[in-house]
Design a protein around this motif. Structure first.
Motif, PDB file in Angstrom:
ATOM      1  N   ALA A 137       0.846  -1.194   0.000  1.00 23.03           N
ATOM      2  CA  ALA A 137       0.000   0.000   0.000  1.00 23.03           C
ATOM      3  C   ALA A 137       0.886   1.251   0.000  1.00 23.03           C
ATOM      4  O   ALA A 137       1.788   1.372  -0.822  1.00 23.03           O
ATOM      5  CB  ALA A 137      -0.972  -0.025   1.179  1.00 23.03           C
ATOM      6  N   GLY A 138       0.677   2.163   0.953  1.00 23.20           N
ATOM      7  CA  GLY A 138       1.425   3.408   0.983  1.00 23.20           C
ATOM      8  C   GLY A 138       2.882   3.259   1.328  1.00 23.20           C
ATOM      9  O   GLY A 138       3.655   4.230   1.221  1.00 23.20           O
ATOM     10  N   ASP A 139       3.307   2.048   1.712  1.00 27.38           N
ATOM     11  CA  ASP A 139       4.712   1.818   2.051  1.00 27.38           C
ATOM     12  C   ASP A 139       5.527   1.280   0.883  1.00 27.38           C
ATOM     13  O   ASP A 139       6.698   0.924   1.060  1.00 27.38           O
ATOM     14  CB  ASP A 139       4.820   0.858   3.238  1.00 27.38           C
ATOM     15  CG  ASP A 139       4.313   1.473   4.529  1.00 27.38           C
ATOM     16  OD1 ASP A 139       4.454   2.706   4.684  1.00 27.38           O
ATOM     17  OD2 ASP A 139       3.771   0.740   5.370  1.00 27.38           O
ATOM     18  N   GLY A 140       4.920   1.171  -0.308  1.00 26.95           N
ATOM     19  CA  GLY A 140       5.689   0.734  -1.471  1.00 26.95           C
ATOM     20  C   GLY A 140       5.569  -0.750  -1.722  1.00 26.95           C
ATOM     21  O   GLY A 140       4.465  -1.309  -1.726  1.00 26.95           O
ATOM     22  N   ALA A 141       6.690  -1.426  -1.923  1.00 24.87           N
ATOM     23  CA  ALA A 141       6.660  -2.838  -2.268  1.00 24.87           C
ATOM     24  C   ALA A 141       7.977  -3.509  -1.898  1.00 24.87           C
ATOM     25  O   ALA A 141       9.027  -2.858  -1.792  1.00 24.87           O
ATOM     26  CB  ALA A 141       6.378  -3.032  -3.762  1.00 24.87           C
ATOM     27  N   LEU A 142       7.877  -4.819  -1.743  1.00 19.26           N
ATOM     28  CA  LEU A 142       9.022  -5.681  -1.451  1.00 19.26           C
ATOM     29  C   LEU A 142       9.068  -6.772  -2.506  1.00 19.26           C
ATOM     30  O   LEU A 142       8.042  -7.388  -2.808  1.00 19.26           O
ATOM     31  CB  LEU A 142       8.857  -6.297  -0.056  1.00 19.26           C
ATOM     32  CG  LEU A 142       9.808  -7.429   0.337  1.00 19.26           C
ATOM     33  CD1 LEU A 142      11.218  -6.883   0.553  1.00 19.26           C
ATOM     34  CD2 LEU A 142       9.307  -8.117   1.607  1.00 19.26           C
ATOM     35  N   LEU A 143      10.239  -7.001  -3.083  1.00 24.62           N
ATOM     36  CA  LEU A 143      10.412  -8.051  -4.085  1.00 24.62           C
ATOM     37  C   LEU A 143      11.519  -9.002  -3.650  1.00 24.62           C
ATOM     38  O   LEU A 143      12.618  -8.559  -3.293  1.00 24.62           O
ATOM     39  CB  LEU A 143      10.776  -7.443  -5.444  1.00 24.62           C
ATOM     40  CG  LEU A 143      11.183  -8.440  -6.541  1.00 24.62           C
ATOM     41  CD1 LEU A 143       9.988  -9.285  -6.976  1.00 24.62           C
ATOM     42  CD2 LEU A 143      11.796  -7.711  -7.741  1.00 24.62           C
TER      43      LEU A 143
END
Length: 304
Positions: A220-226
């Protein structure tokens, strides 16, 4: 070629109200219509990013014809199966302080129509990518995603699954190229709240151990993790902006990631474009334009 499958497409009727008053006449302040369903959203955003795709799935009735006509006018290739009974659903999205959604049911999909979809998928080769996204109608077996991936096994087709619960768990042994749970869906898979970055990374690692080649977690508002297929983690914060819309942001992230990966072969750059596309849609009234995505890329991202 990228192929997207949407089992239950929709016409999304989006209405802005000054405030929703149950039991009274409510008059729209603003409204628009978009053609939706998670796979369709991916195809539309891919098109806006300059990547060709073909939208597959099931349509019915006058609403189904409207969906197909709208997508064709938007330059999206389609190869839908038209059902003889029912009509493609209409979803009502009410924006009156809080977001309220009324999602239609959609038509039943008979066995013959499902077999027609399988015949289309049998044409896919190792040059293709297949995106399976969203929930499935109650008329279909609960393991339909797993059955599709098993049918494609050994043919080199890269598969992308954006689903939750048993739909997600079931496909992991089929080694999908990419799975994209959001942070809440990741918690649901493991049955607990994930309070820290370390816990999210550990759960992403477990999904990879179970078979997923790449795990993209939207935050969400914290971006993303890959977590990519080499075992490397990539983390990016979301660009700053005012959230106006939650519909299609995750689908836009999938489309941006695929466009970035196809253009560069670089997972970090693919993640960057994915987060920019997802955020641009969150900051727009509908699916974002290419110009909106490119503007966020120019502005840059805060430190994660």
């Amino acid at each position: 070629m990228i192929y997207t499958v949407t089992f239950n497409p929709a016409i999304d009727y989006v209405v802005w109200l000054d405030g929703l008053r149950p039991g009274a006449v409510n008059r729209a302040r603003r409204e628009f219509i978009q053609f939706g369903g998670k796979g369709i959203n991916v195809s539309v955003m891919l098109g806006r990013l300059g990547v060709e795709s073909t939208a597959l799935g099931f349509l019915a009735g006058f609403t189904g014809r409207a969906v197909e006509q709208g997508l064709v006018q938007d330059g999206i290739k389609t190869d839908f199966i038209h059902l003889d009974e029912g009509f493609t659903r209409i979803n009502v999205k009410l924006k009156g302080g809080e977001e309220t959604e009324i999602n239609g049911q959609g038509p039943a999909i008979p066995a013959g129509a499902l077999e027609a979809l399988f015949r289309r998928l049998d044409r896919l080769t190792g040059e293709d990518i297949l995106v399976l996204a969203g929930s499935i109608p109650s008329s279909l077996p609960g393991d339909i995603y797993e059955r599709i991936l098993a049918r494609l096994d050994g043919r080199g087709v890269r598969t992308v699954v954006d689903a939750e619960g048993e739909l997600l768990r079931g496909v992991l042994p089929c080694r999908p190229f990419l799975v994209k749970p959001n942070h809440l869906e990741l918690e649901a898979v493991f049955g607990r709240e994930l309070r820290s970055e370390e816990e999210r990374r550990a759960c992403a690692g477990e999904l990879r151990k179970r078979g997923a080649r790449n795990v993209l977690v939207s935050l969400a508002g914290d971006g993303a993790l890959l977590l990519d297929e080499t075992g490397a983690f990539h983390r990016i914060a979301a660009p700053r902006g005012a959230v106006r819309n939650s519909v299609g942001a995750g689908d836009s992230m999938v489309a941006g990631f695929l466009a970035g990966w196809l253009n560069t072969g670089d997972y970090a750059r693919a993640l960057r474009l994915g987060v920019a596309a997802g955020s641009a849609t969150a900051f727009s009234d509908g699916l974002a334009s290419r110009a909106a995505v490119e503007e966020l890329l120019r502005q840059g991202f805060p430190q994660a």
